[in-house]
Design a protein around this motif. Structure first.
Motif, mmCIF file in Angstrom:
data_model
loop_
_atom_site.group_PDB
_atom_site.id
_atom_site.type_symbol
_atom_site.label_atom_id
_atom_site.label_comp_id
_atom_site.label_asym_id
_atom_site.label_seq_id
_atom_site.Cartn_x
_atom_site.Cartn_y
_atom_site.Cartn_z
ATOM 1 N N PRO A 54 -27.355 24.149 -9.830
ATOM 2 C CA PRO A 54 -27.930 23.388 -10.955
ATOM 3 C C PRO A 54 -26.990 22.264 -11.406
ATOM 4 N N LEU A 55 -27.529 21.060 -11.478
ATOM 5 C CA LEU A 55 -26.727 19.914 -11.923
ATOM 6 C C LEU A 55 -27.527 19.126 -12.949
ATOM 7 N N SER A 56 -26.805 18.417 -13.807
ATOM 8 C CA SER A 56 -27.466 17.669 -14.882
ATOM 9 C C SER A 56 -27.692 16.211 -14.470
ATOM 10 N N PRO A 57 -28.840 15.634 -14.932
ATOM 11 C CA PRO A 57 -29.053 14.195 -14.680
ATOM 12 C C PRO A 57 -28.120 13.327 -15.527
ATOM 13 N N GLU A 58 -27.476 13.996 -16.502
ATOM 14 C CA GLU A 58 -26.524 13.253 -17.314
ATOM 15 C C GLU A 58 -25.168 13.270 -16.597
ATOM 16 N N LEU A 59 -24.792 12.179 -15.998
ATOM 17 C CA LEU A 59 -23.527 11.929 -15.304
ATOM 18 C C LEU A 59 -23.346 12.720 -14.002
ATOM 19 N N GLU A 60 -23.757 14.020 -13.955
ATOM 20 C CA GLU A 60 -23.423 14.832 -12.774
ATOM 21 C C GLU A 60 -24.176 14.386 -11.519
ATOM 22 N N ILE A 61 -25.512 14.388 -11.588
ATOM 23 C CA ILE A 61 -26.291 13.979 -10.402
ATOM 24 C C ILE A 61 -25.934 12.537 -10.016
ATOM 25 N N PRO A 62 -25.857 11.606 -11.007
ATOM 26 C CA PRO A 62 -25.450 10.244 -10.624
ATOM 27 C C PRO A 62 -24.091 10.189 -9.923
ATOM 28 N N GLU A 63 -23.142 11.024 -10.363
ATOM 29 C CA GLU A 63 -21.808 10.995 -9.741
ATOM 30 C C GLU A 63 -21.881 11.489 -8.289
ATOM 31 N N VAL A 64 -22.666 12.557 -8.078
ATOM 32 C CA VAL A 64 -22.835 13.047 -6.694
ATOM 33 C C VAL A 64 -23.450 11.937 -5.846
ATOM 34 N N LEU A 65 -24.502 11.337 -6.390
ATOM 35 C CA LEU A 65 -25.207 10.302 -5.604
ATOM 36 C C LEU A 65 -24.273 9.143 -5.281
ATOM 37 N N ARG A 66 -23.492 8.741 -6.281
ATOM 38 C CA ARG A 66 -22.585 7.600 -6.065
ATOM 39 C C ARG A 66 -21.601 7.908 -4.946
#
Ligand SMILES: Cc1cc2nc3c(=O)[nH]c(=O)nc-3n(C[C@H](O)[C@H](O)[C@H](O)COP(=O)(O)O)c2cc1C
Length: 475
Positions: free
Chosen positions: A24-36
């Motif tokens: 489970p990951l949050s769309p707040e900062l976490e998922i964006p950081e993985v994607l980046r």
């Protein structure tokens, strides 16, 4: 041609181009950081199966982070641009056979028109809108809030022409969001000429060609549903909305219907954008949600922007390739175009031309600055001869170093419109342009002298010594 996002995800997974994350990951900062991090490593598309705080949703990202994936979505890229021009690109039909051919071509164009259906998976759930129930990303720590970073804004003008545009959308509360459609874009044009609240819908997730249509600088009055059909190679399924009179994509993952209140301007931003800085935003109109339509188990597609090269680098390449035939239609002297990823697309364009007359290089740079927003926002235009490979930056540097006299060949246009996000301009949206004519000069441009002959080896000698060289290089 894919009918929806799920079909595309299946095709990506079959090729090993999509990976799943079950943690489970949050769309707040976490998922964006993985994607980046995955994007910087030029990695796969990622499906997040468990989104913290959003149990109904899954999230997918980096769909378009490679040219292979974009080609899987769209096929041969320049072909789509050519399809658009087909009816105009042939000589006028004079004979009966030609007329028949022209009629067939027009019929073919009809194949790309949207097809209206009654229902569609997007209507599986129709509910009161709550924008906070969508796993929109907060991408950077100092962003103003959650943003829908790849929503396709659907609008229709008074003539019935549809526009699809990807503009970042900052969520303010359950029912309101600010739409960052910059002044040079089609939606901003519509808002400027509309008195009240303009019917609008924001589509989230859809078939890949529909999604990519949203970033294409399609010139008005070309209908963008028709353009999406041309891009996908067949008409898009659309269905009537429930809260507006708009047609919406029937197989989208979710659609928020509402209207954009052009009288209600609010401050948008800051938002970390593709210039790699926090854009301070400005005053933009507010989208007022009326209904949320979605699949039972929707998949949210979002992207992240920042310093290149992220996913938008490849999207920019898709735009460059799809529109090259259109550019050549308008400017037949153009041989090739490179909008380099580190040039931020609106920052630097390198164009090669088949030069025919003195001043031709400058003619082309001014023509580009006079076109629609894909080219007109370009800050620096470098023009080279057709035998220079525009995609090889060293070849371009060599042409600049060898062929440019700054006083004669460099043009600075003061007081010009530029990308609103451009960090360098003195005022947002208003600055200057730089043109460099790095073509070989004709006698009229070169003090009456002919351009010096360029060195080339004697072919016979080169062939004779080939074996010696090969032996040396293999050592
Ligand atoms: C990831 C991404 C984000 C974008 N965000 C914006 C934005 O916030 N505002 C904007 O005006 N254009 C934005 N664009 C560019 C537009 O999508 C593009 O100019 C498109 O042609 C606009 O549609 P239009 O030509 O119908 O106006 C973005 C593009 C991408 C790829």
């Amino acid at each position: 041609m894919f009918s929806d996002l799920r079909e595309f995800l299946k095709a990506l997974e079959e090729r090993g181009w999509l990976k799943r994350v079950s943690e489970p990951l949050s769309p707040e900062l976490e998922i964006p950081e993985v994607l980046r991090q995955v994007m910087y490593a030029r990695g796969p598309a990622v499906l997040f199966e468990s989104v913290r705080g959003f149990p109904k949703w899954r999230v997918v990202g980096n769909l378009f982070g490679s040219l292979d994936r974009i080609r899987l979505a769209l096929g041969e890229l320049e072909e789509a641009g050519r399809r658009l021009l087909e009816p105009m690109a042939s000589p006028p039909p004079l004979t009966l056979a030609d007329k028949f051919r022209a009629a067939v071509e027009l019929f073919e164009l009809g194949r790309y028109a949207p097809r209206a259906v009654r229902g569609g998976p997007v209507k599986e759930v129709v509910e009161e809108p709550n924008l906070l129930s969508i796993p929109a990303f907060k991408t950077w720590p100092k962003d103003a809030g959650q943003y829908i970073t790849f929503g396709v804004l659907i609008t229709r003008d008074s003539r019935g022409v549809y526009n699809l545009g990807v503009y970042r959308v900052q969520i303010l509360n359950e029912r309101e969001a600010v739409v960052h459609a910059q002044i040079h874009k089609r939606a901003a044009d519509l808002f400027a000429s509309s008195p009240g609240c303009v019917d609008a819908a924001i589509a989230i997730g859809g078939d890949p060609a529909f999604l990519l249509s949203g970033i294409m600088p399609t010139p008005y009055p070309l209908d963008e549903y028709l353009f999406a059909g041309v891009l996908r190679g067949g008409g898009l399924e659309v269905t009537k909305g429930v809260a507006t009179d708009l047609y919406i994509p029937a197989r989208a993952e979710a659609v928020i219907e509402g209207c954009v209140d052009v009288k209600d301007l609010r401050r948008e931003g800051p938002f970390g954008d593709h210039y790699g800085v926090y854009d301070q935003g400005g005053l933009y109109p507010v989208f007022k949600a009326k209904a949320l339509l979605r699949r039972e188990d929707p998949i949210y597609y979002g992207t992240v922007v920042g310093r290149p090269p992220l996913e938008d680098a490849y999207m920019g390449k898709a735009v460059e390739r799809v529109f090259l035939p259109v550019l050549r239609f308008l400017l037949p002297e153009v041989a090739d175009l490179n909008l380099p990823e580190f040039g931020l697309f609106q920052g630097i364009a390198i164009v090669s031309i088949k030069k025919r007359f003195p001043g031709h290089g400058k003619k082309v740079m001014f023509a580009l600055w006079g076109l629609g927003h894909m080219m007109s926002l370009t800050k620096v235009v470098i023009v080279v001869d057709h035998d220079v490979n525009v995609h090889d930056l060293n070849e371009v540097l060599f042409a600049v170093a060898q062929r440019v006299d700054p006083q004669r060949d460099v043009v600075i246009v003061p007081g010009a419109h530029v990308d609103v996000l451009d960090t360098g301009s003195p005022v947002p949206g208003y600055g200057s342009k730089l043109g460099i004519d790095a073509t070989r000069k004709l006698p009229e441009e070169y003090g009456g002298r002919p351009w010096p002959e360029e060195v080339a080896p004697d072919p016979e000698v080169a062939a004779r010594v080939k074996a010696v060289v090969e032996q040396l290089l293999s050592l």
